[in-house]
Design an enzyme around this catalytic site. Sequence first.
Site, short mmCIF file in Angstrom:
data_model
loop_
_atom_site.label_atom_id
_atom_site.label_comp_id
_atom_site.label_asym_id
_atom_site.label_seq_id
_atom_site.Cartn_x
_atom_site.Cartn_y
_atom_site.Cartn_z
N ASP A 155 0.82 -1.23 0.00
CA ASP A 155 0.00 0.00 0.00
C ASP A 155 0.85 1.27 0.00
OD1 ASP A 155 -2.11 -1.74 0.08
OD2 ASP A 155 -2.72 -1.27 2.12
N ASP B 275 -0.34 -4.44 -3.87
CA ASP B 275 -1.29 -3.34 -4.09
C ASP B 275 -0.63 -1.99 -3.85
OD1 ASP B 275 -3.10 -5.44 -4.33
OD2 ASP B 275 -3.82 -5.26 -2.28
#
Length: 335
Positions: free
Chosen positions: A166, A189
């Site tokens: 992230d 991600d």
Amino acid sequence: MKYFNQIVFALAVICSSNFICWSQIVNTAQKVDNYYAVAQDGSGNFTSIQEAINATKSLPYKRITVFVKNGTYHEKVKIHEWNTNISLIGESKENTIITYDDYFSKIKLGVNSTFYTYTMLVEGEGFVAQNLTIQNASGEVGQAIALSVHANLGAILNCNILGNQDTLYLSGKNFKNYFKDCYIEGTTDFIFGNATAFFENCTLHSLRDSYITAAATPQGVDYGFVFKKCKLTASANANAVYLGRPWRFYAKTVFIDCEMGKHIKPQGWDNWSKPEAEKNTFYAEYNCSGEGFLPKERVSWSHQLKRNQAKKYSAENVLGSDFFKWSTEWNLESK
């Protein structure tokens, strides 16, 4: 004096690696109220970035430039909603480092702890960052955001954005932001969110096998993440990386004219164990290259665009007229 601030801003960028020139613009900047210098050695107006941000006028009529001298700034930085039209310019991308080490289990604020882990949070419209390294230094400890942008009309230019899971969070329905000449690295991600963003000439570096993007594009929004002329690279231990997976059902991610390393998995995309997402996501590529570009082996529910379809993914279309009116006003370049 009408264009004095723009001249000082230009000098800050041109002289970013020259100490003599730096001293000159600090002395010049003391004569105006919309230029601030940050230096840990005390040669500027402030020694911390947040102090400089807190000293700026709210909702200013003129763009405010905060020039940051080389150094490692261990602090969480927040550009508040009322801190509009701020340019945060580093002396050099390699040596002007903003770093912190918050992460999900350290924050301990419940299921949404991820969103408090940022090193830098941007909420002010019209924000520009240039020549900076923005880092979450917590390591592989779960969700840990380096840069969180919850603002419209932002531009991140020539910056390193470093983290693991992230790394870069882009949020806000109908918010649009532009990234150019940036290096972005992470594991899982590491580019995610529901905002619209256009990435140009950026390097996306995977540190291990996982997923690059996790878009959550809202239903009815035309564009999610668009990558143009970007380079996808990886560490030696990363051999199986997906281009993306849908955080939410209507995720949209497109790669155009990108160079993909052999670490990209042949199928390209993953459904995040959400078969129903395959009906609504829009994942596409056009005219990419490299060992990782295997269009015939991509999942059946992704798309290979034709030339006339790819034309709609220009920066002008993705970011819209408001962005280009703003970028022209502040002499930003986008092609």
